[in-house]
Motif scaffolding. Structure first.
Motif, mmCIF file in Angstrom:
data_model
loop_
_atom_site.group_PDB
_atom_site.id
_atom_site.type_symbol
_atom_site.label_atom_id
_atom_site.label_comp_id
_atom_site.label_asym_id
_atom_site.label_seq_id
_atom_site.Cartn_x
_atom_site.Cartn_y
_atom_site.Cartn_z
ATOM 1 N N VAL A 113 22.863 75.706 44.925
ATOM 2 C CA VAL A 113 23.419 74.862 43.868
ATOM 3 C C VAL A 113 22.981 75.401 42.516
ATOM 4 O O VAL A 113 21.799 75.734 42.337
ATOM 5 N N ILE A 114 23.971 75.582 41.630
ATOM 6 C CA ILE A 114 23.655 76.073 40.283
ATOM 7 C C ILE A 114 23.869 74.922 39.324
ATOM 8 O O ILE A 114 24.946 74.315 39.277
ATOM 9 N N VAL A 115 22.931 74.682 38.579
ATOM 10 C CA VAL A 115 22.981 73.568 37.635
ATOM 11 C C VAL A 115 23.280 74.131 36.255
ATOM 12 O O VAL A 115 22.574 75.022 35.782
ATOM 13 N N ARG A 116 24.430 73.690 35.685
ATOM 14 C CA ARG A 116 24.823 74.148 34.350
ATOM 15 C C ARG A 116 24.922 72.948 33.426
ATOM 16 O O ARG A 116 25.285 71.853 33.848
ATOM 17 N N PRO A 117 24.701 73.191 32.175
ATOM 18 C CA PRO A 117 24.796 72.062 31.231
ATOM 19 C C PRO A 117 26.256 71.666 31.040
ATOM 20 O O PRO A 117 27.144 72.510 30.929
ATOM 21 N N TYR A 118 26.566 70.430 31.050
ATOM 22 C CA TYR A 118 27.938 69.921 30.878
ATOM 23 C C TYR A 118 28.271 69.842 29.383
ATOM 24 O O TYR A 118 27.586 69.161 28.632
ATOM 25 N N PRO A 119 29.359 70.646 28.942
ATOM 26 C CA PRO A 119 29.715 70.605 27.499
ATOM 27 C C PRO A 119 30.340 69.266 27.150
ATOM 28 O O PRO A 119 31.174 68.740 27.885
ATOM 29 N N SER A 120 29.979 68.791 26.053
ATOM 30 C CA SER A 120 30.519 67.509 25.601
ATOM 31 C C SER A 120 31.949 67.674 25.112
ATOM 32 O O SER A 120 32.424 68.783 24.863
ATOM 33 N N TRP A 121 32.690 66.613 24.958
ATOM 34 C CA TRP A 121 34.092 66.684 24.493
ATOM 35 C C TRP A 121 34.172 67.160 23.056
ATOM 36 O O TRP A 121 35.163 67.768 22.642
ATOM 37 N N LYS A 122 33.133 66.917 22.278
ATOM 38 C CA LYS A 122 33.142 67.408 20.899
ATOM 39 C C LYS A 122 33.072 68.927 20.864
ATOM 40 O O LYS A 122 33.781 69.579 20.096
ATOM 41 N N TYR A 123 32.248 69.463 21.765
ATOM 42 C CA TYR A 123 32.139 70.914 21.826
ATOM 43 C C TYR A 123 33.468 71.549 22.259
ATOM 44 O O TYR A 123 33.926 72.531 21.687
ATOM 45 N N ARG A 124 34.092 70.948 23.258
ATOM 46 C CA ARG A 124 35.378 71.475 23.724
ATOM 47 C C ARG A 124 36.442 71.372 22.645
ATOM 48 O O ARG A 124 37.271 72.267 22.472
ATOM 49 N N LEU A 125 36.443 70.280 21.908
ATOM 50 C CA LEU A 125 37.429 70.112 20.839
ATOM 51 C C LEU A 125 37.265 71.167 19.761
ATOM 52 O O LEU A 125 38.241 71.736 19.250
ATOM 53 N N VAL A 126 36.011 71.477 19.420
ATOM 54 C CA VAL A 126 35.759 72.506 18.404
ATOM 55 C C VAL A 126 36.247 73.863 18.887
ATOM 56 O O VAL A 126 36.868 74.639 18.142
ATOM 57 N N VAL A 127 35.995 74.164 20.176
ATOM 58 C CA VAL A 127 36.436 75.459 20.718
ATOM 59 C C VAL A 127 37.953 75.557 20.699
ATOM 60 O O VAL A 127 38.535 76.588 20.337
ATOM 61 N N ILE A 128 38.650 74.506 21.073
ATOM 62 C CA ILE A 128 40.120 74.515 21.080
ATOM 63 C C ILE A 128 40.672 74.705 19.682
ATOM 64 O O ILE A 128 41.603 75.477 19.452
ATOM 65 N N LEU A 129 40.055 74.036 18.714
ATOM 66 C CA LEU A 129 40.525 74.188 17.332
ATOM 67 C C LEU A 129 40.307 75.607 16.828
ATOM 68 O O LEU A 129 41.160 76.170 16.128
ATOM 69 N N VAL A 130 39.202 76.199 17.179
ATOM 70 C CA VAL A 130 38.927 77.585 16.742
ATOM 71 C C VAL A 130 39.938 78.548 17.357
ATOM 72 O O VAL A 130 40.473 79.436 16.685
ATOM 73 N N VAL A 131 40.230 78.376 18.645
ATOM 74 C CA VAL A 131 41.200 79.266 19.315
ATOM 75 C C VAL A 131 42.583 79.109 18.703
ATOM 76 O O VAL A 131 43.294 80.098 18.442
ATOM 77 N N CYS A 132 42.977 77.874 18.437
ATOM 78 C CA CYS A 132 44.296 77.649 17.825
ATOM 79 C C CYS A 132 44.363 78.260 16.444
ATOM 80 O O CYS A 132 45.368 78.859 16.046
ATOM 81 N N PHE A 133 43.302 78.150 15.690
ATOM 82 C CA PHE A 133 43.294 78.727 14.342
ATOM 83 C C PHE A 133 43.418 80.246 14.398
ATOM 84 O O PHE A 133 44.160 80.855 13.611
ATOM 85 N N VAL A 134 42.714 80.864 15.347
ATOM 86 C CA VAL A 134 42.804 82.327 15.474
ATOM 87 C C VAL A 134 44.213 82.755 15.864
ATOM 88 O O VAL A 134 44.776 83.707 15.306
ATOM 89 N N LEU A 135 44.834 82.048 16.825
ATOM 90 C CA LEU A 135 46.198 82.398 17.249
ATOM 91 C C LEU A 135 47.203 82.223 16.114
ATOM 92 O O LEU A 135 48.083 83.067 15.911
ATOM 93 N N LEU A 136 47.070 81.143 15.358
ATOM 94 C CA LEU A 136 47.978 80.937 14.229
ATOM 95 C C LEU A 136 47.794 81.997 13.163
ATOM 96 O O LEU A 136 48.763 82.469 12.554
#
Length: 247
Positions: A16-39
């Protein structure tokens, strides 16, 4: 005594590998950064394509390919790059080939349309003849006057048939009279044949067809065309009919 259970018992379980669970705020920031780069990448590519297109249009406009200054490869090589001149020359050559092919295709379509109309007229004529509805003696089956694509140029067509027993060939002449309008005044003038004679001699047993064209002066308009049919044994008009110009 037999051993039922192994001596060294072990409990095997998956790793069993235990990884830290990213919060929804972290995921939202990553999605916004990716969208900004693509645009940003899309906008840069759009601007680059737009500038290239404008540059190519300016090159073609300066050369005035279809204007008073036609494309000259020598002049182009002196002012433009060799590759660009080659591409422009190839493009102009392809455009000229397409224009020539389209012009030839248009001529063939017109010729086929004309032949098709002729075949339709002949088919209608034979249907009329086979139905037995043709009048006894000579009659005007068809008489038309159409304006061609050339301004002031008109084409007429006349079809005479002889029904009944037809013991002899019909011999006579055809006279064509065109009525013109000039300065609100009308006048009637005869059409002459290729030998510059007033009458068109005819001799036929079943069918006679006359077709030709004539040109009207620019300062005149045509009102109608009248045909008169004479029989050689009789100086009077045997048949007459008037046709109005159509398109």
């Amino acid at each position: 005594m037999n051993r039922i259970f192994p001596k060294n018992t072990q409990i095997l379980s998956p790793r069993v590998i235990v990884r830290p669970y990213p919060s929804w705020k972290y995921r939202l920031v990553v999605i916004l950064v990716v969208c900004f780069v693509l645009l940003s990448v899309s906008w840069v590519m759009f601007e680059v394509g737009k500038q290239s297109r404008n540059t190519l249009l300016e090159e073609f406009t300066e050369e005035k390919i279809y204007g008073d200054s036609p494309y000259d490869p020598a002049v182009c090589r002196q002012t433009k790059r060799q590759q660009l001149c080659s591409e422009m020359g190839e493009l102009i050559h392809q455009v000229q080939m397409h224009n020539t092919a389209n012009a030839n295709l248009l001529k063939q379509i017109k010729a086929l349309t004309y032949e098709n109309d002729q075949l339709k007229e002949k088919m209608l004529f034979f249907e009329h003849l086979m139905s037995g509805s043709a009048k006894n003696g000579v009659s005007i089956y068809q008489f038309s006057l159409k304006e061609t694509e050339i301004p002031g140029n008109f084409r007429y067509a006349l079809t005479l048939i002889q029904g009944g027993e037809r013991p002899n060939d019909f011999k006579g002449k055809v006279r064509l009279l065109v009525t013109l309008l000039q300065n609100d005044k009308t006048k009637t003038v005869p059409l002459v044949n290729q030998e510059s004679k007033l009458d068109f001699p005819i001799s036929f047993k079943f069918l006679y067809r006359l077709e030709d064209s004539f040109k009207v002066p620019d300062d005149m308009t045509i009102k109608n065309l009248q045909v008169q049919v004479y029989e050689n044994s009789n100086g009077k008009v045997l048949l007459t009919q008037t046709a109005q110009p159509t398109l």
